[in-house]
Every structure is written in C-alpha cells, then in structure tokens.
Design a protein around this motif. Structure first.
Motif, PDB file in Angstrom:
ATOM      1  N   SER A 262       0.854  -1.192   0.000  1.00 50.83           N
ATOM      2  CA  SER A 262       0.000   0.000   0.000  1.00 50.83           C
ATOM      3  C   SER A 262       0.894   1.248   0.000  1.00 50.83           C
ATOM      4  CB  SER A 262      -0.891  -0.013   1.245  1.00 50.83           C
ATOM      5  OG  SER A 262      -0.074  -0.006   2.406  1.00 50.83           O
ATOM      6  N   VAL A 263       0.300   2.409  -0.187  1.00 49.68           N
ATOM      7  CA  VAL A 263       1.073   3.653  -0.160  1.00 49.68           C
ATOM      8  C   VAL A 263       1.768   3.827   1.192  1.00 49.68           C
ATOM      9  CG1 VAL A 263       0.856   6.189  -0.235  1.00 49.68           C
ATOM     10  CG2 VAL A 263      -0.352   4.785  -1.918  1.00 49.68           C
ATOM     11  N   ASP A 264       1.135   3.339   2.266  1.00 54.36           N
ATOM     12  CA  ASP A 264       1.776   3.418   3.584  1.00 54.36           C
ATOM     13  C   ASP A 264       2.630   2.190   3.896  1.00 54.36           C
ATOM     14  OD1 ASP A 264      -0.720   2.142   3.735  1.00 54.36           O
ATOM     15  OD2 ASP A 264      -1.140   2.799   5.772  1.00 54.36           O
ATOM     16  N   GLY A 265       3.065   1.489   2.858  1.00 53.47           N
ATOM     17  CA  GLY A 265       4.131   0.505   3.020  1.00 53.47           C
ATOM     18  C   GLY A 265       3.736  -0.812   3.653  1.00 53.47           C
ATOM     19  N   LYS A 266       2.456  -1.210   3.505  1.00 54.46           N
ATOM     20  CA  LYS A 266       2.021  -2.477   4.110  1.00 54.46           C
ATOM     21  C   LYS A 266       1.909  -3.573   3.047  1.00 54.46           C
ATOM     22  CE  LYS A 266       1.352  -0.194   7.936  1.00 54.46           C
ATOM     23  NZ  LYS A 266       2.462  -0.102   8.872  1.00 54.46           N
ATOM     24  N   LEU A 267       2.484  -4.732   3.380  1.00 53.48           N
ATOM     25  CA  LEU A 267       2.426  -5.890   2.480  1.00 53.48           C
ATOM     26  C   LEU A 267       1.123  -6.653   2.623  1.00 53.48           C
ATOM     27  CD1 LEU A 267       5.935  -7.595   2.851  1.00 53.48           C
ATOM     28  CD2 LEU A 267       5.196  -5.934   1.154  1.00 53.48           C
ATOM     29  N   THR A 268       0.455  -6.452   3.761  1.00 47.12           N
ATOM     30  CA  THR A 268      -0.843  -7.108   3.979  1.00 47.12           C
ATOM     31  C   THR A 268      -1.855  -6.056   4.424  1.00 47.12           C
ATOM     32  OG1 THR A 268      -0.374  -7.571   6.315  1.00 47.12           O
ATOM     33  CG2 THR A 268       0.217  -9.292   4.724  1.00 47.12           C
ATOM     34  N   ARG A 269      -3.130  -6.335   4.107  1.00 52.19           N
ATOM     35  CA  ARG A 269      -4.203  -5.471   4.631  1.00 52.19           C
ATOM     36  C   ARG A 269      -4.519  -5.977   6.040  1.00 52.19           C
ATOM     37  NH1 ARG A 269      -9.513  -4.887   1.010  1.00 52.19           N
ATOM     38  NH2 ARG A 269      -9.704  -7.101   1.530  1.00 52.19           N
ATOM     39  N   HIS A 270      -4.101  -5.216   7.013  1.00 54.28           N
ATOM     40  CA  HIS A 270      -4.294  -5.589   8.426  1.00 54.28           C
ATOM     41  C   HIS A 270      -3.674  -6.967   8.659  1.00 54.28           C
ATOM     42  CE1 HIS A 270      -7.950  -3.063   7.120  1.00 54.28           C
ATOM     43  NE2 HIS A 270      -6.911  -2.307   7.296  1.00 54.28           N
TER      44      HIS A 270
ATOM     45  N   GLN B  37      18.371  -6.227  -7.152  1.00 55.66           N
ATOM     46  CA  GLN B  37      17.251  -5.423  -7.649  1.00 55.66           C
ATOM     47  C   GLN B  37      16.017  -5.561  -6.774  1.00 55.66           C
ATOM     48  OE1 GLN B  37      16.664  -6.242 -11.929  1.00 55.66           O
ATOM     49  NE2 GLN B  37      16.955  -4.044 -12.100  1.00 55.66           N
ATOM     50  N   LEU B  38      15.277  -4.486  -6.721  1.00 51.38           N
ATOM     51  CA  LEU B  38      14.051  -4.458  -5.917  1.00 51.38           C
ATOM     52  C   LEU B  38      12.893  -4.009  -6.812  1.00 51.38           C
ATOM     53  CD1 LEU B  38      12.931  -4.537  -2.968  1.00 51.38           C
ATOM     54  CD2 LEU B  38      13.717  -2.178  -2.733  1.00 51.38           C
ATOM     55  N   TYR B  39      11.875  -4.849  -6.906  1.00 52.62           N
ATOM     56  CA  TYR B  39      10.656  -4.514  -7.666  1.00 52.62           C
ATOM     57  C   TYR B  39       9.562  -4.236  -6.639  1.00 52.62           C
ATOM     58  CZ  TYR B  39      12.923  -6.743 -11.694  1.00 52.62           C
ATOM     59  OH  TYR B  39      13.796  -7.078 -12.697  1.00 52.62           O
ATOM     60  N   VAL B  40       9.089  -3.014  -6.595  1.00 53.78           N
ATOM     61  CA  VAL B  40       8.038  -2.677  -5.632  1.00 53.78           C
ATOM     62  C   VAL B  40       6.842  -2.117  -6.384  1.00 53.78           C
ATOM     63  CG1 VAL B  40       7.419  -1.345  -3.590  1.00 53.78           C
ATOM     64  CG2 VAL B  40       9.770  -2.039  -3.912  1.00 53.78           C
ATOM     65  N   THR B  41       5.708  -2.746  -6.194  1.00 47.62           N
ATOM     66  CA  THR B  41       4.474  -2.178  -6.752  1.00 47.62           C
ATOM     67  C   THR B  41       3.731  -1.479  -5.621  1.00 47.62           C
ATOM     68  OG1 THR B  41       4.305  -3.938  -8.365  1.00 47.62           O
ATOM     69  CG2 THR B  41       2.314  -2.675  -7.939  1.00 47.62           C
ATOM     70  N   ILE B  42       3.312  -0.245  -5.893  1.00 51.50           N
ATOM     71  CA  ILE B  42       2.573   0.519  -4.887  1.00 51.50           C
ATOM     72  C   ILE B  42       1.122   0.638  -5.352  1.00 51.50           C
ATOM     73  CG2 ILE B  42       2.431   2.705  -3.627  1.00 51.50           C
ATOM     74  CD1 ILE B  42       5.480   3.022  -4.449  1.00 51.50           C
ATOM     75  N   GLU B  43       0.238  -0.004  -4.609  1.00 53.22           N
ATOM     76  CA  GLU B  43      -1.194   0.096  -4.909  1.00 53.22           C
ATOM     77  C   GLU B  43      -1.738   1.351  -4.226  1.00 53.22           C
ATOM     78  OE1 GLU B  43      -2.727  -1.656  -7.007  1.00 53.22           O
ATOM     79  OE2 GLU B  43      -1.764  -3.613  -7.123  1.00 53.22           O
TER      80      GLU B  43
END
Ligand SMILES: NC(=O)c1ccc[n+]([C@@H]2O[C@H](COP(=O)([O-])OP(=O)(O)OC[C@H]3O[C@@H](n4cnc5c(N)ncnc54)[C@H](OP(=O)(O)O)[C@@H]3O)[C@@H](O)[C@H]2O)c1
Length: 182
Positions: free
Chosen positions: A17-25, A135-141
C-alpha cells in the motif's frame, strides 16, 4: 556486509500500500486488494526466474494456489524444515533452515542464476541486510491500510537504492518501481 555473488542475480519483489504495508491488516490473502495489472506483471517476473524464495509465513499464505513447475524451484525457509519433508519435491519445492548467504551459495553451486525473493517482511529484510540483493521490484497500490505487515521488518536498516524505472500500470495509479541496490 557480505559481498554479492558474481553469477547469481538476486531480486526482491513485493506489492504494498502507499503506507508501506504488504498485507491489509492481518489478512493473509493479498489477492483481495492487489490489482490485476500487478498480478500480470508479477507472473511475467516469475517467468524470468529459476528460483523463487519465500518465508514459511508467505508459503502458508499461498500454498493452496501454488502451482509447482519442474522448470522452477520454490524454496521455503523455515527453522523446522523436517515438518515439511512430506511436501518436499526435489527441484520443485524444497524447505531449508539456512541463512540467506548459505542458501544463495548452495543455489549458485547447483547452477541457478536468477533468484527472486517474494517475501514476507522478515525474508526481505534478511536478504537486504546480508547485502545479497541486486534489484528491488516494488508495486505501490493506491491504498492506505494503517496496519499490516511492513515491507521490511521493524528494525533499523539504511540501504541506498537507485530508481531505474517507474511505470504507472493502470488508471487507478498503481505504480511499479524498479530499483537497483547500491
Ligand atoms: N504484499 C506482498 O508482496 C507479500 C509478499 C509475500 C508475503 N506477503 C504476506 O506476508 C505474510 C507473511 O509474511 P511474514 O513476514 O509473516 O513471514 P515470512 O517472512 O514469509 O516468513 C517468516 C518465517 O520464515 C522463516 N524464516 C525466515 N528467515 C529464515 C531463515 N533465515 N532461516 C530459517 N527460517 C527462516 C521462519 O519460519 P519458521 O517460523 O517456520 O521458523 C519465519 O517465521 C503473508 O500474510 C503473506 O500474504 C505479502
């Protein structure tokens, strides 16, 4: 910090997420909120790898949907590999209690060259801290969750990155960022 390996390329991929969370809650299933475009991108990235590495927590989150493939080794790190011995298939799904350094060295010895670490937080941190990641691949939802697992474990690190590419994947503004680790 350890030296990176000459032949092996180690990448990390994560969607957050935009606030850097890999999981929702505390939900284990990320596919409830990950965009189709990121999933497509992730499938393509997986297709370019010969080893996918994950922590036991991530394995448990995806094990029902995991499609094994003789062309691609999945490695799960756990301090209790003996508990998974019946699920282990040599060359396709293997369980180890090893440090990232030991694991990458043994994979290199076996001739593997492209390794993708897919999480979770602790795995990403351990590989970055060991200095193994290229390398780092980061997708930001475009979402905010407030709580959830962070991209890296909750401990101090200071790793410099170089942005190589930033691409908007859809109309909602899902962004893929590709960094090299300096
Ligand atoms: N958004 C994303 O891109 C993304 C990606 C991946 C996962 N996730 C989510 O993240 C969650 C899981 O993440 P997590 O942080 O809880 O777990 P994790 O990092 O996947 O797994 C942690 C576990 O890995 C094992 N481990 C880690 N390093 C090890 C080492 N060096 N040697 C031996 N074992 C080692 C330990 O297993 P034992 O306890 O068995 O010893 C540890 O408890 C899931 O809900 C998943 O859906 C999200």
């Amino acid at each position: 910090m350890a030296e990176r390996f000459e032949v092996v390329q180690v990448s990390v991929a994560a969607v957050m997420s935009v606030d850097g969370k890999l999981t929702r809650h505390d939900e284990a299933n990320i596919y409830e909120w990950v965009s189709d475009e990121d999933q497509q991108n992730f499938r393509e990235l997986i297709g370019e790898q010969d080893v996918i590495v994950m922590g036991r927590g991530s394995y448990e989150a995806v094990q029902q949907s995991l499609k094994l493939n003789p062309k691609r080794l999945r490695v799960v790190l756990t301090t209790h590999p003996e508990q998974f011995s019946e699920r282990s298939i040599n060359g396709q799904l293997e369980f180890y209690a090893q440090s990232p350094q030991q694991l990458v060295a043994s994979l290199e010895n076996r001739g593997y060259t492209n390794i993708l670490v897919v999480g979770g937080s602790r795995m990403i941190s351990e590989f970055l801290e060991a200095g193994l990641v290229n390398q780092l691949y980061v997708t930001i939802e475009p979402r905010l969750f407030g709580s959830g697992k962070p991209l890296t474990a909750d401990k101090p690190i200071d790793i410099q990155l170089q942005l190589e590419k930033s691409q908007v994947l859809n109309d909602q503004g899902t962004v893929l960022q590709i960094y090299t680790v300096r």
